[in-house]
Design a protein around this motif. Structure first.
Motif, short mmCIF file in Angstrom:
data_model
loop_
_atom_site.label_atom_id
_atom_site.label_comp_id
_atom_site.label_asym_id
_atom_site.label_seq_id
_atom_site.Cartn_x
_atom_site.Cartn_y
_atom_site.Cartn_z
N THR A 178 -27.67 -21.77 18.98
CA THR A 178 -28.79 -20.88 18.91
C THR A 178 -30.02 -21.63 18.99
OG1 THR A 178 -27.44 -19.84 16.99
CG2 THR A 178 -29.91 -19.31 17.04
N VAL A 179 -30.81 -21.43 20.06
CA VAL A 179 -32.10 -21.87 20.50
C VAL A 179 -33.02 -21.23 20.16
CG1 VAL A 179 -33.38 -22.65 22.55
CG2 VAL A 179 -30.86 -23.38 22.61
N VAL A 180 -34.21 -21.81 19.40
CA VAL A 180 -35.24 -21.21 19.15
C VAL A 180 -36.60 -21.83 19.94
CG1 VAL A 180 -36.94 -20.66 17.33
CG2 VAL A 180 -34.53 -20.51 17.02
N ARG A 181 -37.27 -21.07 20.99
CA ARG A 181 -38.16 -21.76 21.52
C ARG A 181 -39.78 -21.47 21.01
NH1 ARG A 181 -36.21 -18.87 27.14
NH2 ARG A 181 -34.92 -20.57 27.88
N THR A 182 -39.83 -21.21 20.03
CA THR A 182 -41.07 -20.70 19.35
C THR A 182 -41.48 -21.25 17.92
OG1 THR A 182 -40.14 -18.69 18.70
CG2 THR A 182 -41.47 -18.77 20.61
N VAL A 183 -41.09 -22.45 17.73
CA VAL A 183 -41.19 -23.15 16.33
C VAL A 183 -42.90 -23.64 16.56
CG1 VAL A 183 -40.40 -24.76 14.53
CG2 VAL A 183 -38.90 -23.62 16.52
N ASN A 184 -43.39 -23.57 15.49
CA ASN A 184 -44.79 -23.91 15.41
C ASN A 184 -45.42 -24.31 14.06
OD1 ASN A 184 -46.64 -21.13 14.35
ND2 ASN A 184 -44.62 -20.44 15.63
N SER A 185 -46.48 -25.21 13.98
CA SER A 185 -47.18 -25.36 12.61
C SER A 185 -48.42 -25.80 13.04
CB SER A 185 -46.46 -26.73 12.16
OG SER A 185 -46.74 -27.83 12.63
N GLU A 186 -49.13 -26.25 11.89
CA GLU A 186 -50.55 -26.40 12.14
C GLU A 186 -51.00 -28.06 12.48
OE1 GLU A 186 -49.44 -23.09 10.42
OE2 GLU A 186 -49.66 -24.87 9.10
N ALA A 187 -50.00 -28.96 12.08
CA ALA A 187 -50.10 -30.33 12.01
C ALA A 187 -49.96 -30.84 13.51
CB ALA A 187 -48.94 -30.85 11.05
N ILE A 188 -51.12 -31.59 13.83
CA ILE A 188 -51.11 -32.09 15.34
C ILE A 188 -50.84 -33.47 15.35
CG2 ILE A 188 -53.66 -32.45 15.30
CD1 ILE A 188 -53.45 -31.00 18.07
N ASN A 189 -50.93 -34.26 14.14
CA ASN A 189 -50.47 -35.84 14.21
C ASN A 189 -49.20 -36.05 13.71
OD1 ASN A 189 -52.95 -36.67 15.49
ND2 ASN A 189 -54.18 -36.15 13.72
N PRO B 40 -48.24 -28.58 18.65
CA PRO B 40 -47.68 -27.98 17.73
C PRO B 40 -47.71 -26.71 17.98
CG PRO B 40 -49.88 -28.45 16.90
CD PRO B 40 -49.56 -29.18 18.31
N ARG B 41 -48.08 -25.90 18.80
CA ARG B 41 -48.39 -24.51 18.92
C ARG B 41 -47.12 -23.73 19.27
NH1 ARG B 41 -53.88 -22.08 22.01
NH2 ARG B 41 -55.07 -22.54 20.47
N CYS B 42 -46.04 -24.45 19.96
CA CYS B 42 -44.81 -24.21 20.31
C CYS B 42 -43.99 -25.40 20.60
CB CYS B 42 -44.92 -23.06 21.27
SG CYS B 42 -45.47 -23.59 23.07
N TRP B 43 -42.59 -25.39 20.11
CA TRP B 43 -41.68 -26.30 20.73
C TRP B 43 -40.26 -25.55 20.40
CZ3 TRP B 43 -43.94 -27.39 15.41
CH2 TRP B 43 -43.13 -27.31 14.51
N THR B 44 -39.28 -26.41 21.03
CA THR B 44 -38.03 -25.64 20.95
C THR B 44 -36.96 -26.77 20.26
OG1 THR B 44 -38.39 -25.23 23.23
CG2 THR B 44 -35.84 -25.18 22.57
#
Length: 478
Positions: free
Chosen positions: A137-148, A400-404
């Motif tokens: 089950t693949v999710v391509r749209t995980v995201n968060s606010e943390a960039i470091n 961090p805007r989108c990852w799989t």
């Protein structure tokens, strides 16, 4: 003398009632409720779980989604063109690329193919993972606010960018209790990595119990020396001597607990007993002599080499067989700001076959149906290049805007892809999944409503998923 606050806590009317009337009430109530794991919080699980346990494969550093899972063929004609400002839209950048005058687009140099009956797009770097496309089950749209890295990893593991909160495994141990008597509920491994990339530091606070009782923290299995620190008896100390000492120490600790009702005293009693039992159970766990040759071959040539990702995956399956609640692996080296042409394939070779073997092995043994497997990083990578760009090589910054990520088992929809990103794998166009929603989904799989699962600390009802209400992604489940 005991500290005054501890002494006074033991004299309060509330403490007295808790030890007497309320304690008896809890005992009576327990006879009316369904059987649950030892130490589980009353009322948990909230509903019938899909999974009894979970394995969390953390690719520390941020795997490049655009080179592995999120195929963007339209980029091939845009090599070295600048990323449109309308796409970046003022996004916060790291100091590593914020000073760049240009943001040149870097299409993936790796080939993609549709795999399995589901037709899931997957990179040539993951041939073994591609074989189980119809299990994922693949999710391509995980995201968060943390960039470091440090806040992002802390966020993924504990639900908060600020250190000090309990980790996901600790929450599960605290809420659901233990299913075994001889091993910890929560085990952590930090396997080696193959790329030449300097890896981000991993701190034991990432598997800390935070403000929860200490017995719920993760126990790290080491690849060299004793598997668990301080587990072996010192020279000259026999098991019978250690047993006698623990019995005497347990009586003293119990007397101390009876006087001041300090929960950490109970933790000490429990952990001393667990350590004694682990002196037998851990060597048996680490002994691979009874694993058949076919299984070892499936995990690959490094399956019997301590400290490798393959060996760690095999141990993860053995831990799950022994009813450990939560196993977490941290595979480092995915922070590829440059030389992605060499470092990314090396990282994928580390984890590809072993990840496939783990899911396949669990399925063959009938364990995948009630075991959740999660594979993810703390963020993704940018479509634009960091530093110099050639068609042969490039680097990517944090994104961090989108990852799989992918999951398997535990009633999830197999061969299913959720969410879409734009043509640059930069912004989410459909079905975003915030990091809190990912953790809520993991909890949901194990029968927990994240919005009702709290522990009181610092005057607040704390939750893994933060103070705002978040919901699991139920569309991922069959």
């Amino acid at each position: 003398m005991h500290p005054i606050p501890d002494f006074l806590a033991g004299q309060t009317r509330r403490a007295f009632l808790g030890k007497s009337a309320l304690g008896l009430g809890t005992a009576a109530l327990s006879t009316l409720l369904p059987a649950r794991a030892a130490g589980a919080i009353p009322g948990l699980p909230h509903f019938a779980p899909k999974a009894k346990r979970a394995i969390f494969l953390h690719m520390n550093g941020g795997p490049s989604q655009i080179d592995l899972f999120d195929y963007k063929p339209k980029l091939e004609d845009l090599f070295d063109k600048d990323l449109p400002e309308s796409v970046r839209n003022g996004q916060r950048l790291t100091t590593m690329t914020s000073g760049q005058k240009r943001f040149p687009l870097a299409p993936s140099k790796f080939k993609f193919e549709r795999r399995g009956k589901s037709g899931m797009w997957m990179s040539e770097l993951l041939p073994w993972t591609a074989k189980m496309a119809d299990e994922l089950t693949v999710v391509r749209t995980v995201n968060s606010e943390a960039i470091n890295h440090d806040p992002a990893v802390t966020y993924l593991c504990t639900g908060n960018q600020i250190p000090g909160k309990p980790s996901l495994g600790s929450w599960l141990s605290y809420g659901l209790g233990t299913m075994n008597k001889n091993l910890p509920d929560f085990v952590v491994m930090t396997p080696s990595w193959s790329s030449k990339t300097d890896a981000q530091a991993i701190y034991n606070r990432l598997w800390s119990s935070g403000f929860l009782p200490g017995k719920h923290q993760g126990v790290a299995l080491r690849s060299q020396g004793d598997p668990v620190l301080f587990l072996s008896n010192p020279d000259g100390v026999e098991p019978a001597t250690r047993r006698k000492m623990l019995d005497s120490l347990g009586k003293l600790n119990q007397q101390h607990f009876d006087e001041i009702a300090d929960l950490e005293t109970q933790t000490r009693i429990t952990q001393y007993e667990m350590a004694f039992r682990m002196q037998t159970s851990v060597p048996e766990l680490m002994d691979l002599s009874k694993e058949d040759k076919r299984t070892l071959a499936m995990y690959g040539p490094e399956a019997t080499k301590p400290g490798t990702f393959a060996a760690s995956c095999l141990l993860a399956r053995r831990l799950i067989e022994r009813d450990v609640r939560f196993v977490q692996l941290f595979h480092r080296g995915w922070d590829q700001h440059g030389n992605i042409a060499v470092d990314l394939p090396a990282q994928c070779r580390d984890v590809d076959q072993a990840g496939y073997a783990l899911v396949t092995d669990l399925k063959q043994r009938g364990l995948l149906k009630d075991t959740l497997v999660v594979w993810t990083g703390e963020f993704g990578r940018t479509v634009y290049c960091q530093g110099g760009l050639t068609k042969a090589n490039y680097g990517r910054d944090h994104h961090p805007r989108c990852w799989t990520m992918w999951m398997a088992g535990a009633g999830l929809k197999p061969g299913f892809v959720y969410g879409e990103t734009d043509d640059f794998s930069y912004n989410i166009t459909r079905d975003p999944v915030h990091l809190h929603e990912l953790n809520a989904t993991v909890l949901h799989s194990l029968g927990i409503d994240n919005n009702r699962f709290t522990a009181t600390a610092q005057g607040l009802d704390q939750r893994l998923t933060g103070v705002e209400e978040h919901h699991p992604v139920k569309a991922l489940f069959a």
